[in-house]
Design a protein around this motif. Structure first.
Motif, PDB file in Angstrom:
ATOM      1  N   LEU A 175      68.001  16.370  69.988  1.00 62.86           N
ATOM      2  CA  LEU A 175      67.042  16.292  71.101  1.00 62.86           C
ATOM      3  C   LEU A 175      67.153  17.478  72.049  1.00 62.86           C
ATOM      4  O   LEU A 175      66.221  17.766  72.794  1.00 62.86           O
ATOM      5  N   ARG A 176      68.286  18.176  72.015  1.00 63.54           N
ATOM      6  CA  ARG A 176      68.433  19.317  72.930  1.00 63.54           C
ATOM      7  C   ARG A 176      67.401  20.411  72.636  1.00 63.54           C
ATOM      8  O   ARG A 176      67.090  21.227  73.478  1.00 63.54           O
ATOM      9  N   VAL A 185      74.919  13.618  76.327  1.00 62.20           N
ATOM     10  CA  VAL A 185      75.882  12.902  77.172  1.00 62.20           C
ATOM     11  C   VAL A 185      77.083  12.446  76.352  1.00 62.20           C
ATOM     12  O   VAL A 185      78.224  12.531  76.774  1.00 62.20           O
ATOM     13  N   GLN A 186      76.794  11.951  75.154  1.00 64.67           N
ATOM     14  CA  GLN A 186      77.883  11.399  74.337  1.00 64.67           C
ATOM     15  C   GLN A 186      77.534  11.524  72.863  1.00 64.67           C
ATOM     16  O   GLN A 186      76.480  11.028  72.429  1.00 64.67           O
ATOM     17  N   GLN A 187      78.390  12.180  72.091  1.00 60.95           N
ATOM     18  CA  GLN A 187      78.219  12.194  70.639  1.00 60.95           C
ATOM     19  C   GLN A 187      79.005  10.995  70.126  1.00 60.95           C
ATOM     20  O   GLN A 187      80.225  11.027  70.014  1.00 60.95           O
ATOM     21  N   GLU A 202      78.910  10.797  63.973  1.00 69.79           N
ATOM     22  CA  GLU A 202      78.186  11.897  63.331  1.00 69.79           C
ATOM     23  C   GLU A 202      76.668  11.729  63.449  1.00 69.79           C
ATOM     24  O   GLU A 202      75.929  12.710  63.568  1.00 69.79           O
ATOM     25  N   ASP A 203      76.209  10.479  63.440  1.00 63.70           N
ATOM     26  CA  ASP A 203      74.765  10.238  63.363  1.00 63.70           C
ATOM     27  C   ASP A 203      74.151   9.594  64.599  1.00 63.70           C
ATOM     28  O   ASP A 203      72.957   9.286  64.599  1.00 63.70           O
ATOM     29  N   ASP A 204      74.930   9.323  65.609  1.00 62.65           N
ATOM     30  CA  ASP A 204      74.393   8.680  66.812  1.00 62.65           C
ATOM     31  C   ASP A 204      74.823   9.461  68.045  1.00 62.65           C
ATOM     32  O   ASP A 204      76.004   9.803  68.180  1.00 62.65           O
ATOM     33  N   ALA A 205      73.855   9.714  68.922  1.00 66.54           N
ATOM     34  CA  ALA A 205      74.174  10.475  70.134  1.00 66.54           C
ATOM     35  C   ALA A 205      73.333   9.946  71.289  1.00 66.54           C
ATOM     36  O   ALA A 205      72.229   9.432  71.077  1.00 66.54           O
ATOM     37  N   ILE A 206      73.867  10.085  72.516  1.00 65.22           N
ATOM     38  CA  ILE A 206      73.114   9.653  73.692  1.00 65.22           C
ATOM     39  C   ILE A 206      72.774  10.890  74.525  1.00 65.22           C
ATOM     40  O   ILE A 206      73.643  11.742  74.773  1.00 65.22           O
ATOM     41  N   TYR A 207      71.505  10.950  74.931  1.00 66.92           N
ATOM     42  CA  TYR A 207      71.022  12.106  75.697  1.00 66.92           C
ATOM     43  C   TYR A 207      70.467  11.650  77.039  1.00 66.92           C
ATOM     44  O   TYR A 207      69.932  10.538  77.153  1.00 66.92           O
ATOM     45  N   HIS A 208      70.575  12.543  78.014  1.00 61.61           N
ATOM     46  CA  HIS A 208      69.900  12.328  79.290  1.00 61.61           C
ATOM     47  C   HIS A 208      68.746  13.324  79.338  1.00 61.61           C
ATOM     48  O   HIS A 208      68.948  14.533  79.249  1.00 61.61           O
ATOM     49  N   VAL A 209      67.542  12.785  79.466  1.00 62.34           N
ATOM     50  CA  VAL A 209      66.337  13.611  79.384  1.00 62.34           C
ATOM     51  C   VAL A 209      65.631  13.618  80.739  1.00 62.34           C
ATOM     52  O   VAL A 209      65.472  12.560  81.364  1.00 62.34           O
ATOM     53  N   PRO A 215      60.236  13.409  89.407  1.00 59.25           N
ATOM     54  CA  PRO A 215      60.330  13.561  87.946  1.00 59.25           C
ATOM     55  C   PRO A 215      60.901  12.279  87.323  1.00 59.25           C
ATOM     56  O   PRO A 215      61.486  11.463  88.029  1.00 59.25           O
ATOM     57  N   GLN A 216      60.731  12.161  86.012  1.00 59.87           N
ATOM     58  CA  GLN A 216      61.285  10.976  85.331  1.00 59.87           C
ATOM     59  C   GLN A 216      62.596  11.344  84.642  1.00 59.87           C
ATOM     60  O   GLN A 216      62.805  12.507  84.289  1.00 59.87           O
ATOM     61  N   ASP A 217      63.431  10.354  84.440  1.00 61.48           N
ATOM     62  CA  ASP A 217      64.585  10.582  83.568  1.00 61.48           C
ATOM     63  C   ASP A 217      64.763   9.407  82.627  1.00 61.48           C
ATOM     64  O   ASP A 217      64.290   8.304  82.892  1.00 61.48           O
ATOM     65  N   PHE A 218      65.392   9.690  81.511  1.00 65.33           N
ATOM     66  CA  PHE A 218      65.585   8.712  80.446  1.00 65.33           C
ATOM     67  C   PHE A 218      66.991   8.836  79.887  1.00 65.33           C
ATOM     68  O   PHE A 218      67.510   9.949  79.785  1.00 65.33           O
ATOM     69  N   VAL A 219      67.580   7.716  79.530  1.00 65.35           N
ATOM     70  CA  VAL A 219      68.842   7.777  78.779  1.00 65.35           C
ATOM     71  C   VAL A 219      68.513   7.243  77.389  1.00 65.35           C
ATOM     72  O   VAL A 219      68.132   6.075  77.233  1.00 65.35           O
ATOM     73  N   ILE A 220      68.621   8.117  76.402  1.00 64.74           N
ATOM     74  CA  ILE A 220      68.101   7.785  75.070  1.00 64.74           C
ATOM     75  C   ILE A 220      69.193   7.843  74.010  1.00 64.74           C
ATOM     76  O   ILE A 220      69.945   8.819  73.920  1.00 64.74           O
TER      77      ILE A 220
END
Ligand code: COA
Ligand code: ADP
Length: 604
Positions: A456-457, A472-474, A477-484, A495-500
């Motif tokens: 997602l980066r 935010v957190q790997q 290997e196949d799952d990661a959390i992002y702050h968007v 602005p909006q933010d999301f934790v995905i």
């Protein structure tokens, strides 16, 4: 494509106000919701004309007094035997050779079944992998006098095909109906979860801090766990085994339920009812002539339910000292009063050492089970949109993330709404959501497209709705959390933010797509702040199907909610071309980056 949005028309992905809906799956006879004969035609096992799954096997049994317990209800052990037999016959129908039970997922019994009623069991193979198959089983009961039907439980078992004890390569299942396609897609994700189950539970138990009040409790009102201990031996005879001499899994489950019931009865001095069985695995085979030693004890008693643990060891008469641990299971019992309401249970006083460890682990398992039951539930619409991410549920949230997307993909009522510049827009309406997906063929390798879009980066490079993305957190290997962070919606200064949570999956076999699933989670380290409007996404993501050499069908899916309707319909009606422009930008991104092969691509 913005990650998602709760209100406005700009972004691709919606928010919802899905309510949290966990309800106990166990209903006493008193609270049964029966269905009318007409309504329940589908859940009865009666076969209508038309398509029938070639692996489907049905069994109907009239419940006689010899099948029941002291309450006049079908014993759990007998039901498990019938479930296992039906499922095994379905697996063997597909495999064309003998099969053994490898594991049985959690089973929650919704109803008891009374003497005189009919049990209808239907089993079919959801998916074949290499030598193993997932078999889905539905159990319903039928009252012959009132013509009413009840769903009793659903179960999922894995069988392994064995020809002359050697490995078998199974033919693949080709799903036909929407329901079969859904099960087929999700089965791969369930298998992934099953194979790490033992390790997952071990890790969770090791890390779960249980606050117990053992020391402060009044011992005079507690039953020593030791009083519930049971040990019993069974000799495996030919009727307990298949023609290759392997003990039927269902027979072992029935013996286990028998000793567990005795242990439970010793705690409550009443006749307990089996409510649930935790997922368990047959670690090794046993054969005719083996002696099986079954040991059970109540590990913990909660207010209205208790956990009984059972372990099974097998040995040959000539080598008694060489015992093989072939199975362990954890069963939950309740005690129902004359109105079928669960009764209060006495506290248990565990033995020091192993007893106290099992007591704490039973509490931890109870929490894990509740999380799992809630999150893994198919009723995604009822699942709170942003479920809190913590170690006890992360495996199940990843599962939920991927399976929700796969279920959306498997729907067969997608309608082609428009096609512009070879980008197709499909929509799907159901009672709660309007979903859409965009599809295009891109001259890029599927594995490469998967890698590029799963990070997602890199999304701000082509999607203007993603202003910035932080990993935010790997998780693995196949799952990661992002702050968007996304630009503000029109009319909103913030602005909006999301934790995905982004979960990516490679194909399980030919024909399977590469998948990148996205959903919102709540992360304690990233709470809502006044600076941003918190947005959420329920279910969205990408699928990539290989279409020959260096050609990939790329699809973006999104389950929209009513608040998002305006944006979707504006695009569907052709009044906005934002969907197309964003998706075309995605294509350009893939084409521009198709040559920068990441080293990790070699392994895909
Ligand atoms: N749950 C689901 N599937 C499992 C599993 C589990 N706990 N453990 C293994 N499998 C699957 C593997 O994924 C593999 O599937 P695939 O071929 O489709 O990829 C298949 O079983 C074989 O796995 P493998 O690692 O080669 O074999 P194993 O040495 O782990 O043996 C069993 C697996 C099930 C054959 C073995 O544990 C066994 O014989 N168990 C007893 C079975 C039995 O007798 N049951 C009746 C009651 S005793
Ligand atoms: P664990 O001890 O980690 O729970 P086991 O596989 O050894 O796992 O046992 C599973 C369950 O079987 C235990 O939780 C316990 O309830 C029961 N059990 C194991 N050993 C005995 C025993 N000797 N007597 C009675 N019950 C036992």
């Amino acid at each position: 494509m913005s990650p998602c949005s709760s209100q406005g028309p700009r972004s691709f992905e919606p928010g919802t106000s899905a309510s949290q809906g966990f309800s106990s799956v166990f209903l006493s006879r008193q609270s049964r919701k029966s269905t009318s004969h007409a309504e329940d035609k589908e859940s009865t096992m009666s076969d209508s004309e038309g398509y029938r799954n070639p692996t489907e096997v049905q069994m109907s049994q009239l419940v006689l007094p010899c099948h029941t317990n002291q309450r006049g209800e079908l014993s759990g052990g007998q039901l498990l035997k019938w479930i296992d037999t039906t499922a095994c016959l379905s697996a063997e129908r597909h495999a064309g050779c003998p099969c053994v039970t490898a594991s049985m997922d959690d089973i929650y019994f919704e109803h008891t079944i009374s003497v005189g009623q009919v049990v209808n069991i239907k089993a079919k193979v959801n998916r074949a992998f290499n030598s193993s198959m997932e078999v889905g089983i539905q159990v319903a009961s039928e009252d012959l006098c009132s013509e009413k039907h009840w769903s009793v439980c659903k179960a999922l078992a894995t069988f392994v095909a064995q020809r002359d004890l050697s490995k078998v390569k199974l033919k693949q299942i080709t799903p036909q109906t929407e329901e079969e396609k859904t099960e087929h897609g999700v089965a791969a994700e369930r298998r992934r979860m099953r194979l790490v189950y033992a390790d997952t539970i071990k890790d969770l138990l090791a890390n779960c801090v249980i606050q117990d009040d053992l020391e402060s409790r009044d011992c005079s009102h507690m039953v020593p766990a030791e009083k519930t201990r049971v040990e019993s031996v069974e000799l495996v005879l030919p009727p307990h085994a298949n023609h290759q001499g392997n003990t039927f899994g269902g027979q072992i489950m029935a013996w286990m339920e028998n000793v567990a019931t005795i242990a439970a009865s010793r705690l409550c001095h009443a006749h307990p009812t089996l409510k649930a069985i935790e997922m368990f695995q047959f670690r090794g085979p046993s054969q005719v002539g083996d002696r099986l030693v079954l040991k059970a004890i109540v590990n913990n008693a909660f207010k209205h339910s208790m956990e009984v643990g059972v372990s099974v060891e097998a040995y040959r008469q000539e080598a008694e000292t060489h015992r093989r641990h072939i199975n362990s299971a954890f069963m939950t019992f309740v005690v129902l009063d004359s109105n079928d309401q669960p009764q209060l249970l006495p506290w248990i006083q565990p033995q020091p050492g192993d007893g106290e460890r099992r007591y704490r682990e039973a509490s931890a398992r109870r929490k894990i089970r509740l999380d799992r039951q809630y999150i893994v539930s198919y009723k995604q619409a009822e699942l709170a949109l942003s479920v809190s991410w913590d170690p006890s549920n992360q495996v199940y949230l990843s599962y939920n993330n991927v399976s929700c997307l796969k279920m959306l993909v498997a729907k067969d009522n997608w309608v082609l709404s428009s096609e512009v510049n070879q980008v197709r827009l499909y929509t799907l309406e159901d009672d709660k959501y309007l979903s859409f997906h965009l599809e295009m063929l891109v001259h890029v390798d599927a594995a490469h497209a998967f890698l590029l879009l799963s990070d997602l980066r890199r999304r701000p490079e082509w999607d203007k709705h993603y202003r910035s993305v932080e990993l935010v957190q790997q998780v693995d290997e196949d799952d990661a959390i992002y702050h968007v962070i996304s630009p503000p919606l029109s009319g909103d200064p913030k602005p909006q933010d999301f934790v995905i949570l982004a979960s990516r999956r490679k194909p399980c076999d030919n024909g399977d797509p590469y998948v990148v699933a996205l959903r919102s989670v709540m992360l304690p380290t990233h709470p809502e702040t006044p600076e941003y409007r918190r947005g959420e996404t329920l279910c969205s993501g990408f699928c990539f199907w290989r279409q020959g050499d260096q050609m990939t069908k790329v699809s973006y899916y999104n389950q929209a909610t009513s608040s998002f309707l305006n944006y979707v319909t504006t695009n569907v009606a052709g009044l906005s071309s934002e969907f197309y422009n964003t998706f075309k930008a995605c294509e350009q991104f893939l084409l521009s980056n198709r040559n920068d092969l990441a080293p990790s691509l070699q392994t895909l």
